[in-house]
Design an enzyme around this catalytic site. Structure first.
Site, PDB file in Angstrom:
ATOM      1  N   ASP A  65       0.820  -1.210   0.000  1.00 53.25           N
ATOM      2  CA  ASP A  65       0.000   0.000   0.000  1.00 53.25           C
ATOM      3  C   ASP A  65       0.852   1.258   0.000  1.00 53.25           C
ATOM      4  OD1 ASP A  65      -1.941  -1.917   0.354  1.00 53.25           O
ATOM      5  OD2 ASP A  65      -2.521  -1.273   2.371  1.00 53.25           O
ATOM      6  N   HIS A  96      -8.137  -0.710  -3.618  1.00 53.88           N
ATOM      7  CA  HIS A  96      -7.075  -1.624  -4.032  1.00 53.88           C
ATOM      8  C   HIS A  96      -7.569  -2.593  -5.108  1.00 53.88           C
ATOM      9  CE1 HIS A  96      -5.079  -0.798   0.139  1.00 53.88           C
ATOM     10  NE2 HIS A  96      -5.098   0.266  -0.660  1.00 53.88           N
ATOM     11  N   ASP A 150      -2.861   4.986  -3.123  1.00 55.77           N
ATOM     12  CA  ASP A 150      -2.204   3.822  -2.543  1.00 55.77           C
ATOM     13  C   ASP A 150      -1.592   3.025  -3.683  1.00 55.77           C
ATOM     14  OD1 ASP A 150      -3.214   4.586  -0.085  1.00 55.77           O
ATOM     15  OD2 ASP A 150      -4.141   2.643   0.364  1.00 55.77           O
ATOM     16  N   CYS A 153      -0.620  -8.099  -0.683  1.00 51.07           N
ATOM     17  CA  CYS A 153      -0.630  -6.915   0.190  1.00 51.07           C
ATOM     18  C   CYS A 153       0.540  -6.914   1.161  1.00 51.07           C
ATOM     19  CB  CYS A 153      -1.929  -6.864   0.990  1.00 51.07           C
ATOM     20  SG  CYS A 153      -3.408  -6.528   0.026  1.00 51.07           S
ATOM     21  N   ASP A 184      -5.955  -5.368  -6.251  1.00 50.65           N
ATOM     22  CA  ASP A 184      -5.384  -6.711  -6.277  1.00 50.65           C
ATOM     23  C   ASP A 184      -6.263  -7.798  -5.673  1.00 50.65           C
ATOM     24  OD1 ASP A 184      -4.929  -5.569  -3.805  1.00 50.65           O
ATOM     25  OD2 ASP A 184      -2.770  -5.938  -3.776  1.00 50.65           O
TER      26      ASP A 184
END
Length: 367
Positions: free
Chosen positions: A124, A250, A201, A352, A252
């Site tokens: 991040d 995010h 991020d 992450c 992913d």
């Protein structure tokens, strides 16, 4: 949409020398940062939280604001992180860890005060594009000083020849946030951050050589994406896609490039594969099997998609996620298994929890 840039040049034939070099998500992994959960703390409650928290956790975060996460949860996640680090080392990857910083200590700017969150998710806070390692201007006040946990490593990489950059340090004043935010429902998306200043991020981007895939989200705005494109220059194209995710934060666990020509997608959030990937083979992620009773403080069960490629064959997968293990095997990959459910509780999984500092490969185009 795609931010238009001039056509990039030819592929690089040789990998640059230096400690930091990573162009995509699948070249052979040589060095990685694995996060830590030491002193993990519920952040002070703020308007930026409800748009991204599971609905059942909003009141938990309100009641526990500024207090440490349960000690037994931290201990269980730490054990899994340490085992993950051992597995990576056994697979030939050099593992680095950040330095613990106090998360319960209050800090202040000219406009606000906060305590921290954790240093569990280097994905991040930091973005590696080629030989450049970028500190991201994150939108949560509780993460304002998070990159300090990585400063000893950043200094080492810089002295070793890496480029060390940082996005504009955000003010994070009230003007950045939509304080009237409500969930619009009916499949509509309303983001909680404004265009007051650039924020992003790193986990809202995924790298495919010269093409970087990104999304706007509740922590990444168009201002931040434009800053990143200008910073990277003409060698890279930033593509911005919108998905069927009403609470985006995010990319992913939504769209995951696995190897050249192979893509993993969230079947709920990606009803139509972006045209950029028209020639790629697509795997629809199997439905997650995390039990309802297992606490997930900051993520949905689709965190099962948050895998880490060690190269074009080997992939880190949660040991209990049998449907994902089988699906990846059938798609031509070799799963490497690790228990990670207790870490999942803190909002991430293998992707992450890591930052791939160095992969063995060169800058290429895959489209």
């Amino acid at each position: 949409m795609t931010i238009t840039t001039p056509a990039p040049g030819p592929a690089l034939e040789q990998q640059p020398v230096g400690p930091v070099c990573s162009y995509n998500e699948w070249d052979p992994l040589e060095e990685v940062i694995v996060g830590i959960v030491d002193d993990a703390t519920f952040p002070p409650f703020h308007d930026c939280l409800p748009p991204v928290l599971p609905s059942g956790q909003v009141e938990t975060f309100r009641a526990q604001a500024g207090r440490p996460f349960p000690a037994e949860r931290i201990a269980a996640a730490r054990r899994e992180l340490d085992e993950f680090a051992r597995i990576l080392t056994a697979e030939g990857v050099k593992v680095r860890r950040p330095e613990p910083i106090p998360q319960t200590t209050e800090f202040r700017t000219l406009h606000w005060a906060s305590t921290g969150l954790y240093a569990a998710m280097p994905r991040d806070a930091l973005l590696v594009v080629g030989t450049d390692i970028i500190e991201c201007p994150m939108a949560w006040r509780s993460r304002y000083y998070e990159s300090l946990a990585y400063r000893p490593l950043l200094k080492e990489y810089f002295h070793g020849g890496a480029k060390w950059s940082a996005g504009p340090k955000p003010e994070l004043t009230d003007e950045l946030y939509d304080h009237e935010w409500t969930d619009p429902g009916d499949g509509e998306t309303r983001l909680v951050i404004t265009e007051f200043e650039p924020t992003f991020d790193a986990a809202d981007f995924t790298r495919c050589g010269r093409d970087i895939i990104g999304q706007m989200s509740n922590v990444t705005n168009a201002f931040g994406i434009e800053w990143l494109q200008r910073h990277l220059g003409d060698d890279y194209r930033v593509h911005v896609f919108e998905f069927a995710d009403t609470h985006p934060m995010h990319i992913d666990a939504t769209l995951v490039p696995l190897a050249p020509g192979k893509l993993l997608i969230n079947p709920e959030r990606v009803p139509k594969v972006p045209h950029l990937f028209k020639d790629w083979d697509v795997l629809h992620a199997p439905r997650p099997i995390i039990p309802d009773a297992h606490p997930l403080y900051m993520t949905s069960k689709w965190i099962n998609m948050n895998i880490l490629m060690l190269d074009e064959q080997r992939v880190m997968v949660e040991r209990q996620d049998e449907p994902m293990i089988e699906a990846l095997k059938n798609f031509g990959f070799t799963p490497i298994l690790c228990n990670f459910r207790n870490f999942n509780s803190f909002g991430g999984s293998f992707h992450c929890a890591t930052l791939d500092v160095r992969r063995r490969g060169t800058l290429q185009s895959y489209f």
